[in-house]
Design a protein around this motif. Structure first.
Motif, mmCIF file in Angstrom:
data_model
loop_
_atom_site.group_PDB
_atom_site.id
_atom_site.type_symbol
_atom_site.label_atom_id
_atom_site.label_comp_id
_atom_site.label_asym_id
_atom_site.label_seq_id
_atom_site.Cartn_x
_atom_site.Cartn_y
_atom_site.Cartn_z
ATOM 1 N N ILE A 97 0.839 -1.191 0.120
ATOM 2 C CA ILE A 97 0.099 -0.039 0.082
ATOM 3 C C ILE A 97 0.879 1.148 0.012
ATOM 4 O O ILE A 97 2.156 1.129 0.589
ATOM 5 N N LYS A 98 0.340 2.249 -0.623
ATOM 6 C CA LYS A 98 0.880 3.768 -0.581
ATOM 7 C C LYS A 98 0.026 4.595 -0.034
ATOM 8 O O LYS A 98 -0.920 4.679 -0.358
ATOM 9 N N ASP A 99 0.428 5.645 0.842
ATOM 10 C CA ASP A 99 -0.288 6.508 1.446
ATOM 11 C C ASP A 99 0.496 7.842 1.691
ATOM 12 O O ASP A 99 1.847 7.838 2.080
ATOM 13 N N ASP A 100 -0.115 8.964 1.304
ATOM 14 C CA ASP A 100 0.391 10.367 1.510
ATOM 15 C C ASP A 100 -0.428 11.020 2.245
ATOM 16 O O ASP A 100 -0.178 12.156 2.770
ATOM 17 N N THR A 101 -1.583 10.452 2.708
ATOM 18 C CA THR A 101 -2.673 11.305 3.324
ATOM 19 C C THR A 101 -2.190 11.898 4.965
ATOM 20 O O THR A 101 -2.386 12.897 5.147
ATOM 21 N N PHE A 102 -1.468 11.128 5.391
ATOM 22 C CA PHE A 102 -1.024 11.539 6.594
ATOM 23 C C PHE A 102 0.352 11.896 7.243
ATOM 24 O O PHE A 102 0.793 12.484 8.144
ATOM 25 N N ALA A 107 0.839 0.982 10.021
ATOM 26 C CA ALA A 107 2.147 0.058 9.921
ATOM 27 C C ALA A 107 1.834 -0.918 10.717
ATOM 28 O O ALA A 107 2.396 -2.178 10.167
ATOM 29 N N SER A 108 1.148 -1.135 11.749
ATOM 30 C CA SER A 108 0.989 -2.310 12.473
ATOM 31 C C SER A 108 -0.041 -3.404 11.962
ATOM 32 O O SER A 108 0.204 -4.431 11.688
ATOM 33 N N LEU A 109 -1.182 -2.855 11.268
ATOM 34 C CA LEU A 109 -1.941 -3.628 10.484
ATOM 35 C C LEU A 109 -1.314 -4.406 9.363
ATOM 36 O O LEU A 109 -1.242 -5.589 9.162
ATOM 37 N N THR A 148 1.468 -9.211 6.592
ATOM 38 C CA THR A 148 2.726 -9.112 5.397
ATOM 39 C C THR A 148 2.504 -8.425 4.188
ATOM 40 O O THR A 148 2.552 -8.952 3.065
ATOM 41 N N ILE A 149 2.109 -7.037 4.516
ATOM 42 C CA ILE A 149 1.870 -6.294 3.427
ATOM 43 C C ILE A 149 2.879 -4.939 3.514
ATOM 44 O O ILE A 149 3.164 -4.437 4.707
ATOM 45 N N GLU A 150 3.511 -4.806 2.450
ATOM 46 C CA GLU A 150 4.489 -3.687 2.440
ATOM 47 C C GLU A 150 3.717 -2.349 2.396
ATOM 48 O O GLU A 150 2.689 -2.175 1.698
ATOM 49 N N VAL A 151 4.275 -1.429 3.169
ATOM 50 C CA VAL A 151 3.657 0.119 3.177
ATOM 51 C C VAL A 151 4.948 1.083 2.497
ATOM 52 O O VAL A 151 6.008 0.782 3.019
ATOM 53 N N LYS A 154 12.896 6.265 13.441
ATOM 54 C CA LYS A 154 12.734 5.841 14.556
ATOM 55 C C LYS A 154 11.848 4.535 14.908
ATOM 56 O O LYS A 154 11.846 3.905 15.965
ATOM 57 N N ASN A 155 10.681 4.925 14.206
ATOM 58 C CA ASN A 155 9.595 3.857 14.458
ATOM 59 C C ASN A 155 9.448 2.831 13.511
ATOM 60 O O ASN A 155 8.463 1.717 13.485
ATOM 61 N N ASN A 156 10.801 2.307 12.800
ATOM 62 C CA ASN A 156 10.694 1.390 11.845
ATOM 63 C C ASN A 156 9.841 1.108 10.920
ATOM 64 O O ASN A 156 9.206 -0.028 10.720
ATOM 65 N N PHE A 157 9.401 2.246 10.393
ATOM 66 C CA PHE A 157 8.151 1.947 9.105
ATOM 67 C C PHE A 157 8.613 2.060 8.034
ATOM 68 O O PHE A 157 8.339 1.843 6.827
#
Length: 79
Positions: A24-29, A49-51, A56-59, A75-78
């Protein structure tokens, strides 16, 4: 299959069950992560990110443009 613009109204969570999504790709937040609503944006980003990690989906968080944003995501391993 990639799901682009994840945060938009047409990208609902039921798609995770119905479609063979692997990214998934997101720029909303990401754009407003350090704005006046930053705690809400950060909570949503952490939840996404947790979901996707559990599924096992790449974000890909699009729109990370500043050192402050990049540091937060690292820092948050995203990444």
């Amino acid at each position: 299959m990639d799901l682009d613009d994840f945060g938009s109204s047409f990208s609902i969570l039921v798609n995770f069950k119905k479609l063979p999504i692997n990214k998934i790709k997101d720029d909303t937040f990401t754009q407003d992560i350090f704005s006046e609503n930053d705690l809400k944006d950060q909570a949503i980003i952490k939840s996404i990110a947790s979901l996707v990690k559990e599924l096992t989906i790449e974000v890909v968080f699009v729109g990370v443009e500043t050192l402050e944003q990049s540091s937060y995501f690292l820092k948050n391993n995203f990444y």
